[in-house]
Scaffold this motif. Sequence first.
Motif, PDB file in Angstrom:
ATOM      1  N   GLY A 123      22.985  26.829  52.739  1.00 17.79           N
ATOM      2  CA  GLY A 123      24.299  27.436  52.849  1.00 17.79           C
ATOM      3  C   GLY A 123      24.659  28.390  51.732  1.00 17.79           C
ATOM      4  N   PHE A 124      25.967  28.553  51.518  1.00 14.09           N
ATOM      5  CA  PHE A 124      26.486  29.614  50.656  1.00 14.09           C
ATOM      6  C   PHE A 124      27.605  29.100  49.752  1.00 14.09           C
ATOM      7  N   GLU A 125      27.876  29.885  48.715  1.00 14.74           N
ATOM      8  CA  GLU A 125      29.002  29.599  47.818  1.00 14.74           C
ATOM      9  C   GLU A 125      30.266  30.101  48.511  1.00 14.74           C
ATOM     10  N   ALA A 126      30.777  29.305  49.418  1.00 16.44           N
ATOM     11  CA  ALA A 126      31.836  29.777  50.304  1.00 16.44           C
ATOM     12  C   ALA A 126      33.242  29.491  49.775  1.00 16.44           C
ATOM     13  N   THR A 127      33.452  28.298  49.225  1.00 19.72           N
ATOM     14  CA  THR A 127      34.804  27.938  48.803  1.00 19.72           C
ATOM     15  C   THR A 127      35.188  28.549  47.462  1.00 19.72           C
ATOM     16  N   ARG A 128      34.201  28.895  46.648  1.00 25.44           N
ATOM     17  CA  ARG A 128      34.466  29.505  45.338  1.00 25.44           C
ATOM     18  C   ARG A 128      33.677  30.811  45.236  1.00 25.44           C
ATOM     19  N   PRO A 129      34.146  31.882  45.887  1.00 22.52           N
ATOM     20  CA  PRO A 129      33.383  33.137  45.918  1.00 22.52           C
ATOM     21  C   PRO A 129      33.197  33.736  44.528  1.00 22.52           C
ATOM     22  N   PRO A 130      31.959  34.016  44.113  1.00 19.96           N
ATOM     23  CA  PRO A 130      31.715  34.578  42.785  1.00 19.96           C
ATOM     24  C   PRO A 130      32.437  35.891  42.529  1.00 19.96           C
ATOM     25  N   ALA A 131      32.674  36.683  43.578  1.00 15.83           N
ATOM     26  CA  ALA A 131      33.348  37.973  43.388  1.00 15.83           C
ATOM     27  C   ALA A 131      34.743  37.802  42.796  1.00 15.83           C
ATOM     28  N   ALA A 132      35.353  36.628  42.974  1.00 16.81           N
ATOM     29  CA  ALA A 132      36.707  36.408  42.455  1.00 16.81           C
ATOM     30  C   ALA A 132      36.764  36.467  40.940  1.00 16.81           C
ATOM     31  N   SER A 133      35.645  36.238  40.274  1.00 17.62           N
ATOM     32  CA  SER A 133      35.625  36.283  38.807  1.00 17.62           C
ATOM     33  C   SER A 133      35.660  37.705  38.287  1.00 17.62           C
ATOM     34  N   ARG A 134      35.488  38.676  39.169  1.00 20.95           N
ATOM     35  CA  ARG A 134      35.419  40.081  38.736  1.00 20.95           C
ATOM     36  C   ARG A 134      36.685  40.867  39.068  1.00 20.95           C
ATOM     37  N   ILE A 135      37.725  40.180  39.509  1.00 21.35           N
ATOM     38  CA  ILE A 135      38.953  40.863  39.930  1.00 21.35           C
ATOM     39  C   ILE A 135      40.122  40.383  39.082  1.00 21.35           C
ATOM     40  N   ARG A 136      40.824  41.327  38.455  1.00 23.27           N
ATOM     41  CA  ARG A 136      41.988  41.021  37.622  1.00 23.27           C
ATOM     42  C   ARG A 136      43.227  41.686  38.216  1.00 23.27           C
ATOM     43  N   GLY A 137      44.247  40.885  38.448  1.00 26.23           N
ATOM     44  CA  GLY A 137      45.479  41.395  39.025  1.00 26.23           C
ATOM     45  C   GLY A 137      46.521  41.688  37.973  1.00 26.23           C
ATOM     46  N   ARG A 138      47.766  41.460  38.311  1.00 25.92           N
ATOM     47  CA  ARG A 138      48.863  41.734  37.386  1.00 25.92           C
ATOM     48  C   ARG A 138      48.729  40.864  36.128  1.00 25.92           C
ATOM     49  N   HIS A 139      49.000  41.471  34.973  1.00 24.23           N
ATOM     50  CA  HIS A 139      48.899  40.810  33.669  1.00 24.23           C
ATOM     51  C   HIS A 139      47.476  40.327  33.371  1.00 24.23           C
ATOM     52  N   GLY A 140      46.481  40.935  34.016  1.00 19.99           N
ATOM     53  CA  GLY A 140      45.095  40.582  33.740  1.00 19.99           C
ATOM     54  C   GLY A 140      44.652  39.266  34.332  1.00 19.99           C
ATOM     55  N   ARG A 141      45.441  38.700  35.240  1.00 20.21           N
ATOM     56  CA  ARG A 141      45.117  37.413  35.853  1.00 20.21           C
ATOM     57  C   ARG A 141      43.832  37.530  36.672  1.00 20.21           C
ATOM     58  N   VAL A 142      42.863  36.653  36.399  1.00 16.82           N
ATOM     59  CA  VAL A 142      41.591  36.656  37.117  1.00 16.82           C
ATOM     60  C   VAL A 142      41.758  35.912  38.441  1.00 16.82           C
ATOM     61  N   LEU A 143      41.285  36.512  39.514  1.00 17.16           N
ATOM     62  CA  LEU A 143      41.427  35.888  40.827  1.00 17.16           C
ATOM     63  C   LEU A 143      40.749  34.525  40.863  1.00 17.16           C
ATOM     64  N   GLY A 144      39.608  34.392  40.195  1.00 20.09           N
ATOM     65  CA  GLY A 144      38.930  33.107  40.151  1.00 20.09           C
ATOM     66  C   GLY A 144      39.775  32.031  39.501  1.00 20.09           C
ATOM     67  N   ASP A 145      40.567  32.408  38.483  1.00 20.32           N
ATOM     68  CA  ASP A 145      41.468  31.449  37.840  1.00 20.32           C
ATOM     69  C   ASP A 145      42.627  31.095  38.775  1.00 20.32           C
ATOM     70  N   HIS A 146      43.123  32.083  39.487  1.00 23.41           N
ATOM     71  CA  HIS A 146      44.206  31.839  40.441  1.00 23.41           C
ATOM     72  C   HIS A 146      43.747  30.865  41.529  1.00 23.41           C
ATOM     73  N   TRP A 147      42.469  30.903  41.832  1.00 19.52           N
ATOM     74  CA  TRP A 147      41.885  30.037  42.852  1.00 19.52           C
ATOM     75  C   TRP A 147      41.165  28.835  42.248  1.00 19.52           C
ATOM     76  N   ALA A 148      41.493  28.475  41.015  1.00 15.46           N
ATOM     77  CA  ALA A 148      40.788  27.390  40.329  1.00 15.46           C
ATOM     78  C   ALA A 148      40.923  26.053  41.060  1.00 15.46           C
ATOM     79  N   ASP A 149      42.028  25.851  41.757  1.00 12.20           N
ATOM     80  CA  ASP A 149      42.230  24.619  42.513  1.00 12.20           C
ATOM     81  C   ASP A 149      41.999  24.823  44.003  1.00 12.20           C
ATOM     82  N   GLY A 150      41.250  25.858  44.341  1.00 14.06           N
ATOM     83  CA  GLY A 150      40.986  26.176  45.734  1.00 14.06           C
ATOM     84  C   GLY A 150      41.686  27.463  46.136  1.00 14.06           C
ATOM     85  N   MET A 151      41.099  28.180  47.083  1.00 14.42           N
ATOM     86  CA  MET A 151      41.646  29.467  47.507  1.00 14.42           C
ATOM     87  C   MET A 151      43.022  29.284  48.159  1.00 14.42           C
TER      88      MET A 151
END
Length: 501
Positions: free
Chosen positions: A342-370
């Motif tokens: 299978g695949f890394e489906a629930t924690r997509p690695p691409a989320a670690s490369r995206i920063r939103g408002r105030h530099g918030r990392v998408l992977g951190d925003h999804w730390a407890d699940g998407m």
Amino acid sequence: MTAGHSDTPVVVDVAIVGAGFAGIGMATQLARRARESFVVLERADGVGGTWRDNTYPGIACDIPAHLYSFSFRPPSDWATLYPQGADIRRYLEQTVADEGLAPHIRLGCGLDQAHWDADSDRWELTTGAGPILARVLVMAVGRLSEPHVPDIEGLESFTGTVVHTAQWRDDLLSGGERIGVVGTGASAVQVIPHLAEDAEELVVFSRTPPYVVPREDRRFSDDERAELRVPENAQAVRERMLLDADKAFGQRLGLHPDIDDIRARALGHLHRQVASPSLRAALTPDYEIGCKRILLSDDFFPTLERSDVVFESSALESVVECKARAVSGNTYDLDVLVMATGFEATRPPAASRIRGRHGRVLGDHWADGMVSFASTAVAGFPNMFVLDGPNAALGHNSAIYMIETQLDYVVGALNFLADSGSRSVEVSAAAEAAYTAEIDRLAASTVWLTGCDSWYVDPGSGRLTLLWPGTAVSFRERNGTFDPRPYLIEPRLVDEGGRTP
């Protein structure tokens, strides 16, 4: 087109990351609108996403072809009820050609970083081909793009060849190898019958046996193919298939007799195809049907009864050089290990490369699940839309229907931005929280949260984060139309004279 590097930023209205079904579908909509400039970033050397990467023997779809294709494209001339992987890839390549998308696609151009710049209200993208500035970012990387390999002790010491099914090579096997397949999911049941044909011995490591129902694929006659090339006929077939597939959602709710009927069908298939009582017992799941994906195959069970095939009813635990040891203690000498894991489906690695408002990392925003709103927008990430992401998949119907629903939502957002003159739209945290609570409430009684552990569920939070806990039609009713009311709107700036700067 293959991307070359440039230090001069490319400025576009929309940047799409990924050239699979979702990315190509989004690009098609934008090309037909001719309203926004756009670019599609694809890290690989070709389009097709999952259907480009997965070329293992037997690769095919378990959704009928006329439902697993775009409704807004002329019907393709499918040869079989269920499409082969190569047929799907050709379909997507033909879409790129027919829709004139090639000039917009940058192949060999991965996304390194994406950062929201609040001063300019743009996404700043760092890519292998240079910087890109985009007003809107559409993430279309999907759920099946990053292969998962479990942590197996000593795997690096294996003296043979290790390959994931999503990284198959045509020159991998020459015949006569001792092959181990790790896993019995969707990819495994397709590849195992083909590998058994040429292997000296095939060992199947199964942590949990799957529920399997008859595939019953068939070729269309010439007359049928001619009839199904007529758009109205193909659309009618698609609609019927969609509604028929949605009827299966009652099984996922554990409703009777729905779940009893599908369980009886799967166990009846097992009993008809497997004569050995011991093998049949090992292949009988001890969890509720539908919790994991129900698989379609007519040749998986018969393959396991071959004298040169061993069904190991426990997981692969460790490897020492050429010797593979199962949790049961059984050991096997192998030349090739095929990871159908299978695949890394629930924690997509691409989320670690995206920063939103105030530099918030998408992977951190999804730390407890998407989490998301409308399964498409994420709080704190203005002008960003995620396709085939949080709670946007189905376990019983077509992913393409779901993607098309999301495309309509994104197009609605683009229309709002253009018509209102707004600089950005950002879903509120409150709206995201309310939608997440709605998902959790709908999911609570489904088999996905009551029947077993599966890859649909986030391993940390225990939340259902991949699937929409409803029918395909209900997803469109809930999420098919963009509504600006749950969004924070950044209006157009004007100077003292009332002019847009």
